[in-house]
Design an enzyme around this catalytic site. Structure first.
Site, short mmCIF file in Angstrom:
data_model
loop_
_atom_site.label_atom_id
_atom_site.label_comp_id
_atom_site.label_asym_id
_atom_site.label_seq_id
_atom_site.Cartn_x
_atom_site.Cartn_y
_atom_site.Cartn_z
N ARG A 15 0.80 -1.23 0.00
CA ARG A 15 0.00 0.00 0.00
C ARG A 15 0.84 1.28 0.00
O ARG A 15 0.31 2.37 -0.15
CB ARG A 15 -0.96 0.00 1.20
CG ARG A 15 -2.19 -0.84 0.93
CD ARG A 15 -3.08 -0.92 2.15
NE ARG A 15 -2.59 -1.88 3.12
CZ ARG A 15 -2.97 -1.93 4.40
NH1 ARG A 15 -3.84 -1.03 4.84
NH2 ARG A 15 -2.51 -2.83 5.21
N GLN A 73 13.40 -13.89 4.90
CA GLN A 73 12.18 -14.69 4.81
C GLN A 73 11.68 -14.49 3.38
O GLN A 73 11.03 -13.49 3.08
CB GLN A 73 11.14 -14.19 5.84
CG GLN A 73 9.88 -15.04 5.87
CD GLN A 73 8.72 -14.33 6.58
OE1 GLN A 73 8.69 -13.11 6.66
NE2 GLN A 73 7.77 -15.10 7.07
N TYR A 364 29.85 37.32 -1.76
CA TYR A 364 30.33 35.94 -1.65
C TYR A 364 31.71 35.95 -1.00
O TYR A 364 32.62 36.61 -1.50
CB TYR A 364 30.42 35.28 -3.04
CG TYR A 364 31.08 33.92 -2.94
CD1 TYR A 364 30.49 32.89 -2.20
CD2 TYR A 364 32.33 33.67 -3.53
CE1 TYR A 364 31.10 31.66 -2.06
CE2 TYR A 364 32.95 32.43 -3.40
CZ TYR A 364 32.33 31.43 -2.66
OH TYR A 364 32.94 30.21 -2.51
N TYR A 385 38.35 30.91 -7.05
CA TYR A 385 38.48 29.72 -7.90
C TYR A 385 39.01 30.13 -9.25
O TYR A 385 38.44 31.01 -9.92
CB TYR A 385 37.09 29.08 -8.04
CG TYR A 385 37.05 27.76 -8.77
CD1 TYR A 385 37.93 26.75 -8.43
CD2 TYR A 385 36.11 27.55 -9.77
CE1 TYR A 385 37.88 25.53 -9.10
CE2 TYR A 385 36.05 26.34 -10.43
CZ TYR A 385 36.94 25.32 -10.10
OH TYR A 385 36.87 24.12 -10.75
N ARG A 438 40.94 51.63 -10.63
CA ARG A 438 39.71 52.22 -11.15
C ARG A 438 40.08 53.07 -12.36
O ARG A 438 41.02 53.84 -12.31
CB ARG A 438 39.11 53.11 -10.06
CG ARG A 438 37.71 53.55 -10.33
CD ARG A 438 37.24 54.47 -9.24
NE ARG A 438 36.89 53.77 -8.00
CZ ARG A 438 36.62 54.41 -6.87
NH1 ARG A 438 36.69 55.72 -6.79
NH2 ARG A 438 36.30 53.72 -5.79
C1 UD1 Z 1 -0.62 -8.61 13.32
C2 UD1 Z 1 -1.17 -9.54 14.39
C3 UD1 Z 1 -2.43 -8.91 14.98
C4 UD1 Z 1 -2.12 -7.54 15.54
C5 UD1 Z 1 -1.45 -6.69 14.50
C6 UD1 Z 1 -0.96 -5.41 15.14
C7 UD1 Z 1 -0.62 -11.78 13.70
C8 UD1 Z 1 -1.12 -13.02 13.09
N1 UD1 Z 1 -1.48 -10.78 13.79
O1 UD1 Z 1 -1.59 -8.55 12.31
O2 UD1 Z 1 -2.95 -9.73 16.01
O3 UD1 Z 1 -3.31 -6.94 16.01
O4 UD1 Z 1 -0.32 -7.35 13.91
O5 UD1 Z 1 -0.49 -4.54 14.16
O6 UD1 Z 1 0.52 -11.73 14.11
N2 UD1 Z 1 5.65 -9.88 8.80
C9 UD1 Z 1 6.77 -10.58 8.38
N3 UD1 Z 1 6.61 -11.76 7.76
C10 UD1 Z 1 5.40 -12.31 7.51
C11 UD1 Z 1 4.26 -11.59 7.94
C12 UD1 Z 1 4.41 -10.40 8.57
O7 UD1 Z 1 7.89 -10.12 8.57
O8 UD1 Z 1 5.35 -13.39 6.94
C13 UD1 Z 1 5.81 -8.60 9.48
C14 UD1 Z 1 5.26 -7.45 8.68
O9 UD1 Z 1 6.28 -6.87 7.93
C15 UD1 Z 1 4.76 -6.51 9.76
C16 UD1 Z 1 4.39 -7.42 10.90
O10 UD1 Z 1 5.06 -8.64 10.66
O11 UD1 Z 1 5.78 -5.66 10.19
C17 UD1 Z 1 2.91 -7.63 11.05
O12 UD1 Z 1 2.41 -8.23 9.89
P1 UD1 Z 1 1.00 -7.85 9.33
O13 UD1 Z 1 0.68 -8.71 8.17
O14 UD1 Z 1 0.91 -6.40 9.16
O15 UD1 Z 1 0.11 -8.31 10.57
P2 UD1 Z 1 -1.38 -7.94 10.81
O16 UD1 Z 1 -2.22 -8.71 9.88
O17 UD1 Z 1 -1.54 -6.50 10.87
#
Ligand code: UD1
Ligand code: CA
Length: 458
Positions: A15, A73, A364, A385, A438
């Site tokens: 987004r 990951q 300057y 310069y 001058r």
């Molecule tokens: C997650 C929580 C939710 C909480 C919310 C708060 C879970 C399942 N849910 O949801 O309960 O209310 O955060 O903001 O944990 N990320 C990874 N690898 C992944 C997935 C996510 O690194 O495979 C990281 C994302 O970059 C992000 C964070 O984990 O920084 C949270 O992931 P996101 O998908 O935003 O979680 P939510 O669905 O918002």
């Protein structure tokens, strides 16, 4: 007790609609992830692991200054999956604290409180009560108020959706227990993801009581998903900084119109007008006044110095009681002693200006040493310069440079010397004497200005 910190930062950040990975977008001039890594450092972690994915090596490369372990990951299969990837690097840690690369305003004090609250148990989670909990996982408690599990928005029943207490995602867990719980989570849920939040129910099942605590302010738990939220957090952080300054004795004309994208140290009774931007390390001594629309980057200003509207000051050091601007530009290595005056449309670079000297208009000065009580007239240029090399201009104490002089460096103007207006000075101007180059003024008595002839006259 060895504390390991894991930062989850693999999310795509779709987004943001950006080519830059989300966690590298700047907040107050610094990548989101850098804010989080600074927090990790402040907590004194024995090890910091960052789970990254989207954007590939760009993220670790840009954060090379930080001492952490980078775990890729490749496929984002959920927060639980992300933590699993990093756990092999945390085996000698006692406890694991989970942070988020896109939640930059979390305060170390809040995390310390979470860790203290959970000190006697194996799992602590940071929760918050939100007016609109939509999108967050909800914290389900039993009749006696104990946390029993967390349920994601997509998996929640109607009655669960009415719960206002949400999971912020931040948690602290015993390392060995966490390993155990992670081995048992699955991905049979609405999103087909391995949810880190599932460890809550598993903990309860293994007889572990879950401790909870709350943040000081809600902005601490807000994440950045798009540029609108990024802007909201920017204002939130700037507000925090502005308030800290005001509490420390600084007057701000409007706390909403100051942007600190670095560090500002300000003494007592400093005042800052609207639309000022601070970058790098800026130090303002007591009583400094900054006018509207100024950019200050990596500079120090001495006590009582006044900067008027629309100045750009970068890499400069200014003494006490100086007056700069309006519309002055001080560039790197401009070093101004006490009571120096620099006026409009004056540019100073790599120049020392002695006490009480004035450079007030359209000038300057580059690569120069100017003594005390020198007056540099309007339109003076140091011609520093030659197209290949830079050369030095030295002006002695009490010299007077007439308007529109060109000082062709290397050149020296002696102490107390006067340079006539409009001179091009390329040799030493001796001390105490008038030097000028001058052309003699002449008047041609019989000269007539050409005039256009009328039509038909030839
Ligand atoms: C997650 C929580 C939710 C909480 C919310 C708060 C879970 C399942 N849910 O949801 O309960 O209310 O955060 O903001 O944990 N990320 C990874 N690898 C992944 C997935 C996510 O690194 O495979 C990281 C994302 O970059 C992000 C964070 O984990 O920084 C949270 O992931 P996101 O998908 O935003 O979680 P939510 O669905 O918002
Ligand atoms: Ca998700």
């Amino acid at each position: 007790m060895k504390l390991g910190i894991l930062v989850l930062a693999a999310g795509k950040g779709k987004r943001m609609r950006s080519r830059i990975p989300k966690v590298l977008h700047p907040l107050a001039g610094k990548p989101l992830l850098a804010h989080v890594l600074d927090t990790a450092q402040a907590l004194g972690a024995a090890r910091v692991g960052v789970v990254y994915g989207h954007g590939g090596e760009l993220v670790p490369r840009q954060m090379a200054d930080y001492d952490c372990i980078w775990v890729e990951q490749a496929e984002q299969r959920g927060t639980g999956h992300a933590v699993m990837q990093a756990m092999p690097h945390m085996q000698d840690m006692a406890r694991i604290l989970v942070l988020y690369g896109d939640v930059p305003l979390m305060r170390p004090t809040t995390l310390r409180r979470l860790m203290e609250t959970a000190a006697a148990t194996d799992l602590g989670v940071l929760t918050a009560v939100l007016e609109d909990p939509t999108g967050y996982g909800r914290i389900v408690r039993d009749a006696s108020g104990r946390v029993v599990r967390s349920v994601e928005q997509q998996d929640a029943r109607l009655d669960e959706l009415r719960i206002g207490e949400v999971n912020t995602g931040f948690l602290i867990a015993d390392r060995a227990r966490l390993d155990d719980w992670l081995a048992r989570i699955g991905n049979r849920n609405a999103q087909g993801e391995y949810y880190l939040t599932d460890i809550m129910a598993l903990a309860v099942r293994t007889g572990v009581e879950i401790a909870t605590s709350q943040p000081e302010t809600l902005d601490e738990v807000y994440g950045v998903n798009d540029r609108v939220q990024l802007a909201v957090l920017e204002r939130s952080l700037q507000r925090r900084r502005a308030e800290a300054l005001m509490r420390g004795g600084v007057t701000l004309a409007d706390p909403a119109r100051l942007d600190i994208r670095g560090r500002l140290q300000a003494g007592e009774d400093v005042s800052i007008d609207v639309n000022v931007v601070i970058e790098g390390d800026v130090r303002l001594a007591a009583g400094v006044a900054i006018g509207p629309n100024c950019l200050l980057r990596d500079c120090t200003l001495g006590p009582g110095t006044q900067v008027f509207a629309n100045c750009v000051i970068e890499g400069a050091a200014v003494g006490a009681g100086a007056r700069i601007g309006p519309f002055s530009r001080l560039r790197p290595e401009a070093v101004l002693a006490d009571d120096v005056h620099v006026g409009n449309f004056v540019e100073l670079k790599k120049a020392q200006v002695g006490e009480g000297s004035k450079v007030n208009h359209l000038t300057y000065v580059g690569d120069a040493q100017i003594g005390r009580d020198v007056n540099v007239g309007a339109g003076t240029i140091t011609c520093n310069y030659d197209g290949a090399y830079k050369h030095l201009t030295v002006i002695g104490d009490d010299a007077f440079i007439g308007s529109n002089a060109s000082l062709v460096a290397p050149v020296e103007i002696g102490a107390g010397a006067t340079v006539g207006a409009g001179s091009v000075v390329s040799h030493t101007a001796p001390a105490g004497k008038l030097t000028l180059t001058r052309a003699k003024q002449a008047t041609l008595e019989h000269w007539q200005r050409p005039r256009k002839q009328g039509p038909g006259s030839g």
